[in-house]
Design a protein around this motif. Structure first.
Motif, short mmCIF file in Angstrom:
data_model
loop_
_atom_site.label_atom_id
_atom_site.label_comp_id
_atom_site.label_asym_id
_atom_site.label_seq_id
_atom_site.Cartn_x
_atom_site.Cartn_y
_atom_site.Cartn_z
N ALA A 248 -45.80 -9.39 4.25
CA ALA A 248 -44.98 -10.31 3.46
C ALA A 248 -43.85 -10.89 4.31
O ALA A 248 -43.55 -12.09 4.22
N PHE A 249 -43.26 -10.07 5.16
CA PHE A 249 -42.16 -10.52 6.01
C PHE A 249 -42.63 -11.59 7.00
O PHE A 249 -41.92 -12.59 7.24
N GLN A 250 -43.80 -11.40 7.56
CA GLN A 250 -44.32 -12.38 8.52
C GLN A 250 -44.53 -13.74 7.86
O GLN A 250 -44.28 -14.79 8.48
N ALA A 251 -44.98 -13.73 6.60
CA ALA A 251 -45.14 -14.99 5.87
C ALA A 251 -43.77 -15.57 5.49
O ALA A 251 -43.55 -16.78 5.56
N TYR A 252 -42.85 -14.70 5.11
CA TYR A 252 -41.51 -15.09 4.66
C TYR A 252 -40.74 -15.81 5.77
O TYR A 252 -40.08 -16.82 5.54
N ARG A 253 -40.83 -15.28 6.99
CA ARG A 253 -40.03 -15.83 8.09
C ARG A 253 -40.55 -17.19 8.55
O ARG A 253 -39.84 -17.93 9.23
N ARG A 254 -41.79 -17.55 8.17
CA ARG A 254 -42.33 -18.85 8.54
C ARG A 254 -41.88 -19.97 7.60
O ARG A 254 -42.04 -21.16 7.90
N LEU A 255 -41.36 -19.59 6.44
CA LEU A 255 -40.97 -20.57 5.43
C LEU A 255 -39.61 -21.18 5.77
O LEU A 255 -38.75 -20.53 6.38
N ARG A 256 -39.39 -22.41 5.31
CA ARG A 256 -38.16 -23.13 5.69
C ARG A 256 -37.21 -23.39 4.52
O ARG A 256 -36.14 -23.94 4.72
N SER A 257 -37.59 -23.01 3.32
CA SER A 257 -36.69 -23.23 2.18
C SER A 257 -36.61 -21.96 1.34
O SER A 257 -37.58 -21.21 1.21
N ASP A 258 -35.42 -21.74 0.76
CA ASP A 258 -35.24 -20.57 -0.09
C ASP A 258 -36.11 -20.67 -1.34
O ASP A 258 -36.56 -19.64 -1.87
N SER A 259 -36.31 -21.88 -1.80
CA SER A 259 -37.16 -22.06 -2.99
C SER A 259 -38.56 -21.54 -2.73
O SER A 259 -39.14 -20.81 -3.55
N ARG A 260 -39.10 -21.85 -1.58
CA ARG A 260 -40.45 -21.36 -1.24
C ARG A 260 -40.43 -19.86 -0.96
O ARG A 260 -41.38 -19.16 -1.30
#
Length: 381
Positions: A248-260
């Motif tokens: 989950a963290f690996q996917a989380y760190r790739r995102l660029r907005s808090d909404s996503r």
């Protein structure tokens, strides 16, 4: 052996009869101060006063008086509702419930010679917790990153001889959503679980109570805060362990907005039937343990997201009973089916054998007198 009043039965019967301390003092021709000391446990009625009190309340001596001194006090722990403060009254009530559970112990089908094991040196250290939850998951044949089904959690409680007591305590009417009572003399543990809760919170609470089962030594030593901290950390690690948190963290760190990022929390939460808050915290713990930077989201936004997420789903009780208020018979049947608990079977045998008063039943189940009578009728059949 010392004696004390059964305060839970005393308060319940006073409610039933609409009596307060002033009214009791007047009817017994005593000072209000004397009666107040009985209710606070500072003094015990003389034999003649005790007899009059029992007659006034319609309570037998065995229901009104508890013998103490040779029996250790029950150990209690609460899973409190948010914002609630545990008071001496809450602790006293829970301990009184524990005293009333003692006569039911012989009706349980538990090993009388071997008690459940406790952790030697419980710790909130990240690596310790991950190794512990990995071991327990293997014991119940659950994958290292797989969601844990409720049936598997129930299996662990059975392995550790913990008695699950499902309840319907309402969504906002009580101080706690779960109550842990351990009786040192019989080495039995009783876990009251309120079903009137959000389904995605319930699994965490179950594991939190399991944490107390594993760390009875902390409660015995009076290290309550330490026990609570361990149980919270253990529950988070168990429901969302390191392999899942890493992915989950690996996917989380790739995102660029808090909404996503918030959407991602909800996706993982739904897959594991846990709160988005648990997903967020366990990713944060994973990052910290491995020296990785973690993008924090404003705290209120995470909790607001969790609230909105929960609103999409029925509560556990609504799922079990199709949104209807169940009868006592229906509740007992479903509770036994869903949780495999032998509590109601043992309680039924106890009722038929010992025939306790309705106030006794109300105290054990922590319900109002009307519900206590309904349970009595259902369990006495």
């Amino acid at each position: 052996m010392e004696k004390q009043l059964n305060h839970q039965a005393l308060n319940t019967r006073c409610e039933e009869k609409g009596l307060n301390q002033a009214a009791i003092a007047k009817q017994l021709d005593l000072s209000r101060t004397a009666v107040s000391k009985w209710f606070s446990g500072k003094s015990f009625p003389r034999p003649a006063e005790l007899l009059k009190l029992g007659r006034l309340l319609g309570l037998r001596h065995s229901d009104l008086v508890q013998e103490t001194g040779l029996v250790e006090e029950p150990l209690v722990a609460f899973r409190k509702r948010q914002g609630c403060k545990t008071t001496d009254r809450h602790i006293r009530r829970a301990q009184d419930m524990g005293h009333l559970l003692r006569p039911i112990v012989p009706y349980l089908d538990f090993d009388a010679f071997v008690g459940p094991p406790s952790l030697k040196n419980p710790s909130t250290d990240y690596r310790y917790l991950q190794e512990l939850v990995a071991k327990l998951r293997r014991e119940i044949d659950v994958g290292e990153d797989a969601p844990v089904e409720f049936s598997k959690l129930i299996e662990i409680f059975e392995n550790y001889q913990a008695v699950i007591v499902p309840t319907l305590w309402g969504k906002k009417s009580k101080h706690e959503n779960a109550l842990h009572i351990h009786l040192p003399d019989s080495q039995t543990t009783w876990i009251y679980l309120n079903l009137d809760v959000e389904v995605h919170d319930f699994k965490f609470w179950m594991v939190h109570e399991l944490g107390h089962v594993l760390t009875i030594d902390l409660l015995e030593a009076g290290r309550i805060e330490e026990a609570e901290d361990f149980s919270d950390a253990f529950a988070g690690a168990f429901v969302f362990p390191e392999p899942a948190a890493k992915e989950a963290f690996q996917a989380y760190r790739r995102l660029r907005s808090d909404s996503r990022r918030l959407d991602l929390l909800c996706e993982w939460a739904e897959a594991h039937t846990i709160s988005p808050v648990s997903v967020y915290k366990e990713m944060e713990h994973y990052a910290k343990a491995h020296g990785l930077s973690f993008h924090e989201i404003d705290g209120p936004r995470v909790y607001q997201t969790a609230t909105q997420f929960n609103q999409q789903f029925n509560s556990l009780a609504e799922q079990f009973f199709d949104g209807e208020q169940p009868s006592a018979n229906q509740f007992i049947r479903v509770a036994q089916e869903k949780f495999g608990t032998e509590f109601f079977k043992a309680f039924s045998e106890y009722l038929r054998d010992k025939q306790p008063s309705s106030s006794n039943i109300a105290s054990i189940l922590c319900v109002n007198p009307m519900d206590a009578r309904a349970y009595h009728d259902a369990l006495s059949q």
